[in-house]
Each structure stands twice: as C-alpha cells, then as structure tokens.
Design an enzyme around this catalytic site. Structure first.
Site, PDB file in Angstrom:
ATOM      1  N   LYS A 150       0.840  -1.201   0.000  1.00 18.86           N
ATOM      2  CA  LYS A 150       0.000   0.000   0.000  1.00 18.86           C
ATOM      3  C   LYS A 150       0.875   1.251   0.000  1.00 18.86           C
ATOM      4  O   LYS A 150       1.960   1.240   0.564  1.00 18.86           O
ATOM      5  CB  LYS A 150      -0.863   0.041   1.274  1.00 18.86           C
ATOM      6  CG  LYS A 150      -2.006  -0.934   1.322  1.00 18.86           C
ATOM      7  CD  LYS A 150      -2.764  -0.776   2.642  1.00 18.86           C
ATOM      8  CE  LYS A 150      -3.877  -1.805   2.778  1.00 18.86           C
ATOM      9  NZ  LYS A 150      -4.971  -1.642   1.814  1.00 18.86           N
ATOM     10  N   ARG A 196     -10.433 -11.280   2.468  1.00 16.98           N
ATOM     11  CA  ARG A 196     -11.376 -12.279   1.941  1.00 16.98           C
ATOM     12  C   ARG A 196     -10.768 -13.680   1.933  1.00 16.98           C
ATOM     13  O   ARG A 196     -11.486 -14.658   2.011  1.00 16.98           O
ATOM     14  CB  ARG A 196     -11.848 -11.854   0.548  1.00 16.98           C
ATOM     15  CG  ARG A 196     -10.757 -11.803  -0.476  1.00 16.98           C
ATOM     16  CD  ARG A 196     -11.148 -11.045  -1.742  1.00 16.98           C
ATOM     17  NE  ARG A 196     -11.208  -9.596  -1.531  1.00 16.98           N
ATOM     18  CZ  ARG A 196     -11.576  -8.728  -2.460  1.00 16.98           C
ATOM     19  NH1 ARG A 196     -11.957  -9.158  -3.646  1.00 16.98           N
ATOM     20  NH2 ARG A 196     -11.599  -7.437  -2.208  1.00 16.98           N
TER      21      ARG A 196
HETATM   22  N1  BES Z   1      -8.121  -3.599   4.705  1.00 13.56           N
HETATM   23  C1  BES Z   1      -8.336  -3.211   3.370  1.00 13.56           C
HETATM   24  C2  BES Z   1      -9.650  -2.449   3.175  1.00 13.56           C
HETATM   25  C3  BES Z   1      -9.752  -1.090   3.830  1.00 13.56           C
HETATM   26  C4  BES Z   1      -9.511   0.054   3.103  1.00 13.56           C
HETATM   27  C5  BES Z   1     -10.147  -0.958   5.150  1.00 13.56           C
HETATM   28  C6  BES Z   1      -9.623   1.293   3.687  1.00 13.56           C
HETATM   29  C7  BES Z   1     -10.264   0.273   5.739  1.00 13.56           C
HETATM   30  C8  BES Z   1     -10.004   1.410   5.009  1.00 13.56           C
HETATM   31  C9  BES Z   1      -8.380  -4.433   2.454  1.00 13.56           C
HETATM   32  O1  BES Z   1      -7.600  -5.495   2.844  1.00 13.56           O
HETATM   33  C10 BES Z   1      -7.864  -3.996   1.121  1.00 13.56           C
HETATM   34  O2  BES Z   1      -6.722  -3.668   1.049  1.00 13.56           O
HETATM   35  N2  BES Z   1      -8.740  -4.026   0.129  1.00 13.56           N
HETATM   36  C11 BES Z   1      -8.366  -3.635  -1.190  1.00 13.56           C
HETATM   37  C12 BES Z   1      -8.893  -4.683  -2.145  1.00 13.56           C
HETATM   38  C13 BES Z   1      -8.421  -4.505  -3.547  1.00 13.56           C
HETATM   39  C14 BES Z   1      -6.950  -4.838  -3.653  1.00 13.56           C
HETATM   40  C15 BES Z   1      -9.242  -5.383  -4.437  1.00 13.56           C
HETATM   41  C16 BES Z   1      -9.026  -2.284  -1.475  1.00 13.56           C
HETATM   42  O3  BES Z   1     -10.166  -2.091  -1.096  1.00 13.56           O
HETATM   43  O4  BES Z   1      -8.358  -1.444  -2.060  1.00 13.56           O
HETATM   44 MN    MN Z   2      -5.595  -5.334   2.117  1.00 12.66          MN
END
Ligand code: BES
Ligand code: MN
Ligand code: ZN
Length: 493
Positions: free
Chosen positions: A276, A350
């Site tokens: 990230k 997931r």
């Molecule tokens: N933990 C994150 C989702 C999240 C984002 C929680 C912002 C709280 C605040 C999750 O694991 C994630 O990184 N999701 C990705 C999925 C994508 C790679 C398909 C996302 O939502 O960007």
């Molecule tokens: Mn994630």
C-alpha cells in the site's frame, strides 16, 4: 464514572452540575426543567431563553450558576432539538455530548441528571436509562494509555434522578444493560486503537483465552495447516508473527439457535507484496477492528446470558511483504478444496475469511455473520456513517439492519449482482481473489459466497465505519467499536 439511578427531587440534591433539558423552541419549560426554572425564580425562561437566546438546538448547552437558590452549584441546560425529531438514538448522542462537556469543566465530580426522554419526550423509562448509560460511557471514553500525562478531570458520580419510583426501577434496568453494551463498545475501541506492535495475532488469542468462563480453542500454525486452511495461511506467510485461529464458544442451557460470528483479524495490513502507499497504510492497524468487535461482544456475553449458542471465530494474522510472502499468481487451496489464484495480495481479508467461513459452515450453525474492514470501495460508497451489508437471506439482512438502527449504528444494503461474478474468473484456478475495480464491495462479497454452504449468511463491511478521523454522533475520532451494538442486539433479539 459511577452511573446510578436514584429517587429524589432535583431542587434538593447536591451536585456540581445539575443537567436539565429543553426542546427546541420551548419558551417556558415544563416538567423537571420547569421545576428548576421555578426554583431559580425564572432564570431559565426569563434570562437564558428570553434574553440570552438559548433555543434548545440539538446538542447545544448553556451552563449557569445557581447562586445558592438550590443545593446544586450549576445547572446545565442541554438542547434536545425539535421534539418531532427526538428519538432514543438522539438521546444516546446527547448524553455523550453532556458528559464530554462536563469533562471539559473545572470541578465536575458529581453530575446529577434528569431522566431525559421519559417525561415530555414520552419514551419508556427503561430505554431512556439505557440510552443515557450508553451515551455517557461512550462519551466518556478516551484512549490515553500511551500519553504520559493522563486526563485528570474525571466525573466520579453520575446520578440519574427521578421522583417516580416506577421510573427509577425501569431506568435502573436500562442503565444495567446500557453499561454492559457500552463496556463492550469501549473494550473494542481500545483494542482497535492499540498499535499493531501490541495487538498481534498472539495477543488476540491471549485475550480470547482470558475469557475464563467461555470455551476457547486457539489453533496454531501446524493445526491450521492440518485443517487445510491454505488461503488463510498464505496471507500469514510474509510476517514473522505466527497466525492464530481463534474459536470462542458460548452456549446457554437449552439454546434456541446456533450462530457463528466471524471477525476479520488482520492485525496489520501492509498490502503484502502489492504494498500500500503510505497514506493508505497509516491506519491499517485497524484492520482487526472486526475481530476486536467479536471479542468485545464475547467479553460481555456471560453478563447478557442470551438463550443461544454462539461460535466466535477469528483468523488472525498480519499481511506483510516478508521474504516468504505469498505472491501474485500463487494458487491457494481453501479449506473447502476450492482453488484461488492470487491476483492482488492486498485483497487478503477475503482469503482469511474464506477459510473461516468454511470452518463456520462445518459447525452446523444455522446463521453465519461475518464482519470485516474489507474494501476501500465500501468507504467510497457509504463513507464513515454507514457500514455495508450483503448476504444470501433477506430476512437476516432486514433483521440486522433493524438491530443496527436500534443500537445507533447504520447498515446499508448493497446488491450482489450476478453479473460481477464474471470478473472473479481465473484462467487456471476456480477463481481469482479480486475482480475489477468497479463494484469492489460486491465482488468481495461474491468471492466470500463461494465459501458459504447451507446457512443463512450476512456479510458486514465496516471498512468506513470502524475508524474515523472526525467525530460522528456520539463517537469521538479513532476506533468506534463498529458492529458491536448491532451484533449484541441481534444476539438478544
Ligand atoms: N483492509 C483493506 C480495506 C480497507 C480500506 C479498510 C480502507 C479500511 C479502510 C483491504 O484489505 C484492502 O486492502 N482491500 C483492497 C482490495 C483490492 C486490492 C481489491 C481495497 O479495497 O483497495
Ligand atoms: Mn488489504
Ligand atoms: Zn485488509
């Protein structure tokens, strides 16, 4: 803060602050506030309202000294807003505001409050007591564990005073319940506010094991492997912290139904090799908020004694880009034998939930509810006020939405359109772990559905609501305890 209910007269009670209220637009208060107005020779109606222009706007307050006319040193009038808009949720919110205000004042050790809502408001005294307790304790909360200078201003006693015996009795029952619920919410907030260096998978397991009267089983890495949880294990691979699969069981004597609740427990989400950017990673210690919520609920379950069997499940691990980290393109085998091609290592939640869902469905429960900080797409869609809900059973979803509203939380249903299943297709495995960028919250839910078998299932995405950077209603910034009140109300329903 010790919150109690007592029978007595406002005009006779000693306190640093006496809290009364005013509905918006009222010129001459009636009821309990009216009695104080009279005791103060009309100071509230003639001065505060008529001269100072205090209107009773929702959440506004006015503090005035009593000049010895009554034993209480000061009176705080709190605005309840328009009476037609007033609700129990508003009462919870305003109660939090009152406590926050009192905490800012000098010398506010003893607060006495009227039982807002039970008089002119027309609400049941038990519900009013519950809302005041919930709001007061949620409003009092702060996370100062790591501050070398702790907050010194404290409210020692908060007394709800009413002169009707029956009201006191009911309010006491409500306060008891409200205290339990608020303690679960605050427990969850503290756990989710903890940095990832403290709240590790092992720490979550240790906390679960401290619930002495519950049946707790923690599976370590070898056992997780034996259970065939290849999706969960893959996520844990890049971290030096060992994964833990936590199973907490509560059972009443003759349970009417069997429920599993699952909380996403990523104790830190760096994104893994699909790392990230810094701004997105900053709050990722909160990626275990749902696990914290499930632990919060189980921390008080023995006090509520619901007539049901509950299995609380957490697949806890870190998502890190270490040398053994799982990689884009890897093929994982989940507990139910389905194969998953890793498209993005940041879609890790997931994967851990997939195995937890398989485990839950094997327990022979009739309902499974998973809660997760799952998708950034949900934050974009619903912001930080409402969580998303999806699932395979409309009456379960409807019920959860109702339970949320009753608890002062908001759930908004999103669809799970079949058309989006296409984007999860893989050329070489049964599925990929991500779809296209569009409809990201739905594709995540559609992915999860592959691991749900023969149960009523609901999925709650709390990515936007679990952690807030500015106050929302009764909640201060930081971890919110999202999901706790919804789950408790559902369990009690
Ligand atoms: N933990 C994150 C989702 C999240 C984002 C929680 C912002 C709280 C605040 C999750 O694991 C994630 O990184 N999701 C990705 C999925 C994508 C790679 C398909 C996302 O939502 O960007
Ligand atoms: Mn994630
Ligand atoms: Zn995550």
């Amino acid at each position: 803060m010790n919150l109690t209910v007592s029978k007595g007269l406002l005009e006779e009670v000693s306190a640093n602050i006496l809290v009364v209220n005013l509905f918006e637009g009222v010129k001459v208060p009636a009821g309990a506030t009216g009695a104080i107005d009279i005791a103060l020779d009309g100071l509230i109606s003639d001065f505060v309202i008529a001269k100072e222009g205090f209107t009773g706007k929702f959440g506004s307050t006015y503090v005035l000294p009593t000049y010895g006319k009554i034993p209480a040193e000061k009176v705080m009038i709190v605005g309840l807003g328009k009476s037609k808009d007033f609700s129990l949720n508003k009462l919870r919110e305003v109660s939090a505001k009152v406590v926050k205000k009192c905490l800012k004042m000098q010398n506010c050790k003893k607060v006495v409050s009227i039982l807002h809502g039970a008089g002119v408001g027309g609400f049941d005294a038990q519900n009013c007591g519950q809302m005041i307790a919930e709001g007061s304790y949620i409003g009092e909360y702060s996370f100062d564990k790591y501050k070398s200078e702790k907050k010194t201003k404290k409210i020692e006693d908060f007394v709800i005073l009413d002169m009707v015996e029956e009201n006191c009795k009911k309010a006491k029952a409500g306060v008891k319940k409200g205290k339990i619920i608020a303690s679960a919410v605050n427990f969850t907030r503290s756990l989710a506010n903890e940095p990832a260096q403290w709240a590790t998978p092992s720490k979550l397991a240790e906390i679960a094991q401290s619930f002495k009267e519950l049946d707790v089983k923690v599976y370590d890495k070898d056992e997780i492997e034996k259970m065939g949880m290849g999706a969960f294990l893959a996520v844990a691979k890049g971290s030096s912290q060992p994964p833990k699969f936590i199973h907490i069981k509560y059972k009443s004597a003759n349970p009417k139904r069997k429920l599993a609740i699952i909380g996403k427990g990523i104790t830190f989400d760096s994104g893994g090799l699909d790392i990230k950017p810094p701004s997105s990673m900053l709050t990722m210690k909160d990626d275990m908020s749902a696990a914290a919520a499930v632990l919060g609920v189980m921390s008080i379950i023995k006090e509520l004694k619901p007539d049901i069997e509950i299995h609380a499940l957490i697949a806890a691990c870190e998502n890190m880009p270490g040398a053994s980290a799982y990689k884009p393109g890897d093929i994982l085998v989940a507990k139910n034998g389905k194969t998953i091609e890793v498209d993005n290592t940041d879609a890790e939640g997931r994967l851990t939930l997939a195995d937890a869902l398989c485990y839950a469905c094997d327990l022979g429960v009739d309902t499974v509810i998973d809660v997760a900080t799952l998708t950034g797409a949900c934050v974009v869609a619903l912001g930080n006020v409402a969580s998303g809900i999806m699932g395979n059973n409309q009456s379960l979803i409807d019920k959860l939405i109702k339970c949320a509203n009753q608890g002062g939380e908001k759930l908004w249903q999103l669809p799970m359109f079949e058309e989006y299943k296409e984007s999860l297709k893989s050329d070489i495995a049964d599925m990929r772990n991500t779809g296209s960028r569009m409809g990201g919250t739905q594709t995540a839910a559609l992915f999860l559905q592959n691991f749900v078998k023969k149960v009523h299932w609901a999925h709650i995405d709390i990515a936007g609501t679990a952690y807030i950077d500015k106050p929302v209603n009764e909640l201060a910034k930081g971890a919110t305890g999202a999901g706790v009140r919804t789950l408790i109300n559902y369990i009690l329903s």
